[in-house]
Motif scaffolding. Structure first.
Motif, PDB file in Angstrom:
ATOM      1  N   HIS A 247       2.907   6.922   2.024  1.00  0.00           N
ATOM      2  CA  HIS A 247       3.579   7.981   0.947  1.00  0.00           C
ATOM      3  C   HIS A 247       2.333   6.697  -0.249  1.00  0.00           C
ATOM      4  CE1 HIS A 247       3.967   9.491  -2.867  1.00  0.00           C
ATOM      5  NE2 HIS A 247       4.304   8.373  -3.717  1.00  0.00           N
ATOM      6  N   CYS A 248       2.639   5.567  -0.535  1.00  0.00           N
ATOM      7  CA  CYS A 248       1.528   4.770  -1.389  1.00  0.00           C
ATOM      8  C   CYS A 248      -0.090   4.614  -0.679  1.00  0.00           C
ATOM      9  CB  CYS A 248       1.647   3.314  -0.815  1.00  0.00           C
ATOM     10  SG  CYS A 248       3.480   3.338  -1.863  1.00  0.00           S
ATOM     11  N   VAL A 249      -0.022   4.920   0.510  1.00  0.00           N
ATOM     12  CA  VAL A 249      -1.535   4.990   0.382  1.00  0.00           C
ATOM     13  C   VAL A 249      -2.127   7.015   0.394  1.00  0.00           C
ATOM     14  CG1 VAL A 249      -3.025   5.248   2.463  1.00  0.00           C
ATOM     15  CG2 VAL A 249      -2.107   3.376   2.486  1.00  0.00           C
ATOM     16  N   LEU A 250      -1.456   7.498   0.749  1.00  0.00           N
ATOM     17  CA  LEU A 250      -1.919   9.176   0.454  1.00  0.00           C
ATOM     18  C   LEU A 250      -1.922   9.575  -1.069  1.00  0.00           C
ATOM     19  CD1 LEU A 250       0.671  10.439   3.138  1.00  0.00           C
ATOM     20  CD2 LEU A 250      -1.665  11.231   3.161  1.00  0.00           C
ATOM     21  N   ALA A 251      -1.021   8.762  -1.905  1.00  0.00           N
ATOM     22  CA  ALA A 251      -1.502   8.709  -3.283  1.00  0.00           C
ATOM     23  C   ALA A 251      -2.192   6.896  -4.373  1.00  0.00           C
ATOM     24  CB  ALA A 251      -0.300   8.292  -4.728  1.00  0.00           C
ATOM     25  N   HIS A 252      -3.347   7.264  -3.114  1.00  0.00           N
ATOM     26  CA  HIS A 252      -3.571   5.419  -4.180  1.00  0.00           C
ATOM     27  C   HIS A 252      -4.270   5.776  -5.047  1.00  0.00           C
ATOM     28  CE1 HIS A 252      -6.509   5.047  -1.003  1.00  0.00           C
ATOM     29  NE2 HIS A 252      -7.142   4.696  -1.569  1.00  0.00           N
ATOM     30  N   HIS A 253      -5.283   7.073  -5.268  1.00  0.00           N
ATOM     31  CA  HIS A 253      -6.177   7.573  -6.241  1.00  0.00           C
ATOM     32  C   HIS A 253      -5.809   8.179  -7.457  1.00  0.00           C
ATOM     33  CE1 HIS A 253      -9.876   7.225  -3.094  1.00  0.00           C
ATOM     34  NE2 HIS A 253      -9.319   6.180  -3.199  1.00  0.00           N
ATOM     35  N   GLY A 254      -4.256   8.487  -7.258  1.00  0.00           N
ATOM     36  CA  GLY A 254      -3.824   8.550  -7.848  1.00  0.00           C
ATOM     37  C   GLY A 254      -3.589   9.985  -8.532  1.00  0.00           C
ATOM     38  N   GLU A 255      -4.735  10.865  -8.586  1.00  0.00           N
ATOM     39  CA  GLU A 255      -4.969  12.598  -9.059  1.00  0.00           C
ATOM     40  C   GLU A 255      -4.787  13.382  -7.551  1.00  0.00           C
ATOM     41  OE1 GLU A 255      -3.297  13.189 -12.390  1.00  0.00           O
ATOM     42  OE2 GLU A 255      -2.788  11.062 -13.079  1.00  0.00           O
TER      43      GLU A 255
END
Length: 312
Positions: A247-255
């Motif tokens: 999840h952290c990697v999938l969400a690291h661009h923020g938006e």
């Protein structure tokens, strides 16, 4: 040879440069011209051939090393080269290493620092996962050390991926000291993994361009697939820990509009996004200011949505 970083308005330039890419266009009056991106190890320069059919311009293509003659001019506060003569250079006339932008920092020292963060991870499953690539996979380590972190925007040079990953880890270390809600092992593992997909998304220098895999999947999805490979090799890896890491990697661009398949839902995912964005933005400013004098307005920048000036 004059390096691109040393050029100034009014310079006459003759030398060999890498034609990073070439694009044909037309003026408002319908007259054809060529747009070029010229590169050496110090930077990239826009080039224009206003009369591509003249006798002084030989046939050339993307990726060619070209011997050029032209004049450096300023357009919208940026330097560009008006090219009057061009020919494709012979292989014995240049050294390819002179045309690959490279980190100014020692890659071996940076990698030693990376390993320092790896060794701080205490969770046995996360520790094994990061060591799968960063300790045990010699081919990955070799590619990772020399790869760029982007095609253009930030850290777009050999060693850029290594430098950016280390920068993100250092921001994460600061946040761990400031905000006790963050879990060190998860945050460090996610920071180490967040951009590993770029080793497959972007080709090696001198091309440093998107691969088919990169165009179709992107580095975030590629990175999660690489994480899955490491997890699958570790017996008994807890599903909850695996999902939190991915999840952290999938969400690291923020938006979503910035390319993240998911928006952050964990404190560590938010922290990784902030660290990634901060390091990328500050490096972008560093590259904008390189070779510029103080008290000079650089013009409107689309990334920052602002007219940028170096501090006096």
């Amino acid at each position: 040879m004059k390096y691109i970083s040393t050029l100034k308005e009014g310079d006459s330039l003759r030398g060999i440069y890498l034609c990073k890419n070439k694009r044909s266009a037309e003026t408002r009056n319908g007259k054809p011209y060529d747009n070029l991106k010229l590169q050496d190890k110090t930077g990239v320069l826009d080039g224009k051939i206003w009369d591509p059919n003249s006798n002084g311009i030989a046939d050339y293509s993307d990726g060619d090393f070209v011997d050029i003659f032209g004049e450096v001019v300023s357009f919208n506060n940026n330097l560009q080269l008006n090219i009057k003569q061009l020919r494709v250079a012979h292989e014995d006339e240049y050294t390819p290493a002179d045309y690959m932008p490279t980190s100014e920092k020692d890659p071996e020292i940076m990698y030693e620092e990376i390993i320092g963060f790896v060794e701080e991870i205490e969770n046995p499953y996360l520790s094994q996962a990061v060591k799968y690539y960063f300790v045990d996979d010699e081919e990955f380590i070799k590619v990772f050390k020399g790869h760029s972190a982007a095609k253009t925007v930030h850290h777009g040079f050999a060693g850029g991926l290594l430098e950016h990953t280390l920068g993100v880890l250092k921001f994460c270390r600061y946040m761990l000291g400031a905000y006790p809600i963050l879990k060190k092992d998860l945050l460090y593992a996610a920071a180490l993994f967040h951009d590993i997909g770029k080793v497959k998304e972007l080709s090696d220098f001198p091309e440093n361009d998107y691969t088919d895999e990169g165009q179709l999947l992107g580095h975030i999805i590629i990175g999660v697939e690489m994480i899955n490979k490491a997890i699958d090799s570790i017996e008994g890896f807890p599903p909850v820990v695996a999902n939190e890491l991915k999840h952290c990697v999938l969400a690291h661009h923020g938006e979503l509009e910035y390319g993240s398949p998911k928006k952050p839902a964990l404190a560590e995912a938010f922290a990784l996004n902030f660290a990634d964005c901060t390091d990328a933005r500050m490096q972008t400013l560093t590259e904008l200011f390189k070779g510029k004098e103080g008290n000079e307005w650089l013009g409107y920048n689309r990334l920052f949505e602002s007219n940028i000036r170096r501090t006096i």
